[in-house]
Design an enzyme around this catalytic site. Structure first.
Site, PDB file in Angstrom:
ATOM      1  N   HIS B 115     124.254 102.991 138.202  1.00 25.20           N
ATOM      2  CA  HIS B 115     125.719 102.677 137.479  1.00 25.20           C
ATOM      3  C   HIS B 115     126.966 103.288 137.757  1.00 25.20           C
ATOM      4  O   HIS B 115     126.253 104.909 137.898  1.00 25.20           O
ATOM      5  CB  HIS B 115     125.625 102.892 135.990  1.00 25.20           C
ATOM      6  N   ASP B 195     118.383 108.031 134.565  1.00 25.72           N
ATOM      7  CA  ASP B 195     119.590 107.408 133.892  1.00 25.72           C
ATOM      8  C   ASP B 195     118.880 106.010 132.827  1.00 25.72           C
ATOM      9  O   ASP B 195     118.688 104.993 133.079  1.00 25.72           O
ATOM     10  CB  ASP B 195     120.434 106.281 134.634  1.00 25.72           C
ATOM     11  N   GLN B 198     119.399 100.982 131.021  1.00 28.25           N
ATOM     12  CA  GLN B 198     119.093  99.929 130.553  1.00 28.25           C
ATOM     13  C   GLN B 198     116.973 100.107 130.076  1.00 28.25           C
ATOM     14  O   GLN B 198     116.511  98.507 130.287  1.00 28.25           O
ATOM     15  CB  GLN B 198     118.984  99.039 131.908  1.00 28.25           C
ATOM     16  N   LYS B 221     123.043  99.786 123.123  1.00 25.02           N
ATOM     17  CA  LYS B 221     122.570  99.041 123.700  1.00 25.02           C
ATOM     18  C   LYS B 221     121.190  98.867 123.390  1.00 25.02           C
ATOM     19  O   LYS B 221     119.739  98.127 124.203  1.00 25.02           O
ATOM     20  CB  LYS B 221     122.477  99.409 125.352  1.00 25.02           C
ATOM     21  N   CYS B 361     129.917  97.091 136.525  1.00 26.40           N
ATOM     22  CA  CYS B 361     130.141  99.164 136.936  1.00 26.40           C
ATOM     23  C   CYS B 361     128.718  99.270 138.001  1.00 26.40           C
ATOM     24  O   CYS B 361     128.329 100.569 137.460  1.00 26.40           O
ATOM     25  CB  CYS B 361     129.714  99.709 135.998  1.00 26.40           C
TER      26      CYS B 361
HETATM   27  C1  LIG Z   1     122.217 101.881 133.376  1.00 25.39           C
HETATM   28  C2  LIG Z   1     123.195 102.167 133.192  1.00 25.39           C
HETATM   29  N1  LIG Z   1     123.628 103.603 133.242  1.00 25.39           N
HETATM   30  C3  LIG Z   1     124.737 103.837 132.426  1.00 25.39           C
HETATM   31  C4  LIG Z   1     125.974 102.907 132.067  1.00 25.39           C
HETATM   32  C5  LIG Z   1     126.802 103.556 130.471  1.00 25.39           C
HETATM   33  O1  LIG Z   1     126.661 103.425 129.320  1.00 25.39           O
HETATM   34  P1  LIG Z   1     127.890 103.680 128.224  1.00 25.39           P
HETATM   35  O2  LIG Z   1     128.783 103.150 128.547  1.00 25.39           O
HETATM   36  O3  LIG Z   1     127.022 103.367 126.988  1.00 25.39           O
HETATM   37  O4  LIG Z   1     127.590 104.764 128.648  1.00 25.39           O
HETATM   38  C6  LIG Z   1     124.685 101.747 131.722  1.00 25.39           C
HETATM   39  C7  LIG Z   1     125.910 100.369 131.271  1.00 25.39           C
HETATM   40  O5  LIG Z   1     126.890 100.277 131.029  1.00 25.39           O
HETATM   41  C8  LIG Z   1     123.871 101.135 132.273  1.00 25.39           C
HETATM   42  O6  LIG Z   1     123.414  99.558 132.110  1.00 25.39           O
END
Ligand SMILES: Cc1ncc(COP(=O)(O)O)c(C=O)c1O
Lengths: 128, 407
Positions: B115, B195, B198, B221, B361
């Site tokens: 991401h 990370d 998910q 989430k 993203c």
């Molecule tokens: C794998 C992953 N990493 C990071 C994020 C970023 O999360 P956040 O927008 O809550 O910072 C997301 C979600 O959009 C994600 O799916």
């Protein structure tokens, strides 16, 4: 939320212009050509225009994109070719595009619809 | 259970809402909404500040959530740092750990499926610390099945200081073998950031078993309110790190000249935190724990298996990522031949079905797949087989409407 007044992508005009535009292509020697990207999706759109003495003599667009951006571009180019007069075309605005499309748009899809107009406005900035 | 989720009572275009975008953010059960409301209504005061009853009650509740988070991921409470979200947690590590440890010649390993949140902070760090030296970033590729290509990992790990990798891909759904990667990384002395945005909402995660050094995720989430994320840092690492933001709430003694900082986790939580958000996350964890994370995973696995089977029968539909549900979370990205993802999403919306379209993203993985975006469905505890049937019906309808005259 109700269905009334919501976006209908399957209307004939959107399908026709979005998929089988008569104005799709590139010009040999355009007076101007501009390329823009939709920040939402990264789709890009190119508009080519040939101008002789303040009159548009030819125009077309190219690039891949969603139905709305393609249909809006096609309808806008059609309108440019119909109006021809550069000073009148310079006055095209968001309303022009919405009227041509004839469907209401959700907030996020408005960007797609206005991509070609933004390209046109950019073109006017570089026309000699 | 769906009666716990007030948003699901809504009609969209006259149809019952089918929410298939939980990977972006989850719906909130009334237990969470109530916990936040109750906090604001009956006891909210600033934490770690007052010595009156309400402040003590707020502090207790707030800190008890730290304990709940710790229990959820098998960590100790003082290793749990509250942030704004996953993105801020990664930026925190990039700043406090990165700036001290990434110097000229340091190497970082990432994967092509990250991401942007687990990519851009590292790009920026490398740009600041080692100007112009592109060789420093090593990227793990994927194979044809959408799994990480780890064939050359031992070689790639040579001289690496940090591996930053997603636990579950938010596009391909792939569950990555982070435990194995961590073991190998540690052999060469590299640290590992995972990370888990998910993963934690959808399956049992045990940071001790994974063995990694940093683990991050977002509360929004996993049924919690927006604005709260978690950074877990191994104690012995956290103790050595400098603070992140500075100011109130993260100090032990301040004179006009100098300041001594509080211990972890407080030294990373400057200023008044998102108190009601944290309280809400506590209620979300209670809700998930009551269901049991194994049950959550089982439910999503069954949905994913069913959806993969049904979707793969649609002519002209391409699914990205592993074909087996054991290897993936409840996320399925796909494309319908000749139809732009945004149009698919708009037309599904007309049937009350909420999905994500675009790059989610994660542009590099789309570039890797050679596609200009995708449509993504993602599942959670409130989804059912019926939702998938509706999705498939609606997709068939879209195809009928739009697929005539496809070039
Ligand atoms: C794998 C992953 N990493 C990071 C994020 C970023 O999360 P956040 O927008 O809550 O910072 C997301 C979600 O959009 C994600 O799916």
């Amino acid at each position: 939320m109700t269905e009334e007044g919501t976006m209908d992508l399957t209307q004939e005009i959107i399908l026709q212009h979005g998929r089988l535009s008569p104005y799709k292509g590139k010009l040999e020697n355009p007076t101007v050509k501009v390329k823009l990207e939709n920040p939402l999706c990264g789709d890009s759109l190119r508009v080519d225009i040939r101008i002789v003495k303040d009159q548009v003599v030819d125009a077309c667009f190219s690039g891949e994109g969603c139905l709305i951006s393609q249909a809006a571009a096609s309808l806008l180019v059609g309108e440019i070719l119909r109006v021809k007069n550069l000073n009148k075309i310079k006055k095209f605005n968001e309303e022009t595009v919405f009227k041509l499309l004839g469907i209401s748009l959700t907030l996020s899809r408005t960007q797609c619809a206005l991509l070609s107009l933004r390209a046109l406005k950019k073109a006017f900035k570089i026309i000699p | 259970m769906n009666k716990d989720f007030p948003i699901l009572k809504q009609k969209i275009n006259g149809k019952n809402l089918v929410y298939l975008d939980s990977a972006a953010t989850s719906l909130k059960p009334k237990q969470v909404i109530e916990a936040v409301a109750d906090c604001c209504r009956s006891y909210l005061a600033n934490v770690h500040r007052g010595i009156y009853q309400l402040s003590e009650k707020s502090t207790q509740e707030y800190e008890s959530v730290r304990g709940k988070v710790a229990k959820l991921i098998n960590a100790s409470p003082d290793e749990v740092i509250f942030t704004k979200n996953t993105t801020e947690a990664i930026n925190l590590v990039a700043k406090v750990w990165g700036e001290a440890n990434i110097t000229k010649g340091s190497k970082i390993i990432l994967s092509v499926m990250e991401h942007h949140s687990n990519l851009v902070p590292w790009q920026e760090l490398m740009r600041q610390q080692v100007t112009g030296n592109r060789q420093q970033r090593v990227v793990l590729d994927i194979n044809d099945k959408g799994e990480l290509d780890l064939s050359d990992l031992d070689n790639k790990l040579k001289g690496v200081s940090l591996v930053a990798i997603t636990h579950v891909s938010n596009v391909l759904g792939t569950i990555n073998p982070v435990k194995e990667i961590t073991q190998k990384a540690h052999q060469v002395g590299a640290l590992v950031l995972v990370d888990g945005a998910q993963a934690v909402p959808h399956m049992k995660v045990d940071v001790k078993k994974l063995g990694c050094d940093f683990y991050v995720f977002s509360g929004h989430k996993m049924l919690g309110p927006s604005g709260v994320g978690v950074l877990w840092v191994k104690k012995e690492i956290a103790d050595k790190l400098p603070p992140f933001l500075t100011g109130g709430g993260m100090v032990s003694e301040v004179t006009l000249e100098k300041t001594s900082f509080a211990e972890a986790p407080h030294k990373f939580e400057a200023g008044t935190p998102n108190i009601e958000g944290v309280i809400g996350l506590g209620a979300a964890i209670d809700y998930l724990q009551k269901l049991g994370m194994d049950k959550v995973r089982q439910h999503e696995k069954a949905l994913t298996e069913y959806a993969l089977k049904k979707l793969s029968k649609i002519d002209g539909l391409t699914i990205y990522g592993p074909k087996e549900e054991e290897k993936r979370g409840g996320i399925i990205a796909f494309n319908l031949a000749g139809i732009h993802p945004h149009d698919v999403a708009s037309l599904l919306d007309k049937d009350g079905i909420a999905v994500r379209a675009g790059f989610h993203c994660a542009m590099p993985v789309h570039q890797r797949l050679g596609i200009n975006g995708s449509t993504r469905v993602s599942f959670y505890i409130y989804n059912s087989m019926e939702d998938i049937d509706k999705l498939v019906q609606s997709l068939e309808k879209i195809k009928r409407k739009l697929s005539f005259r496809v070039k």
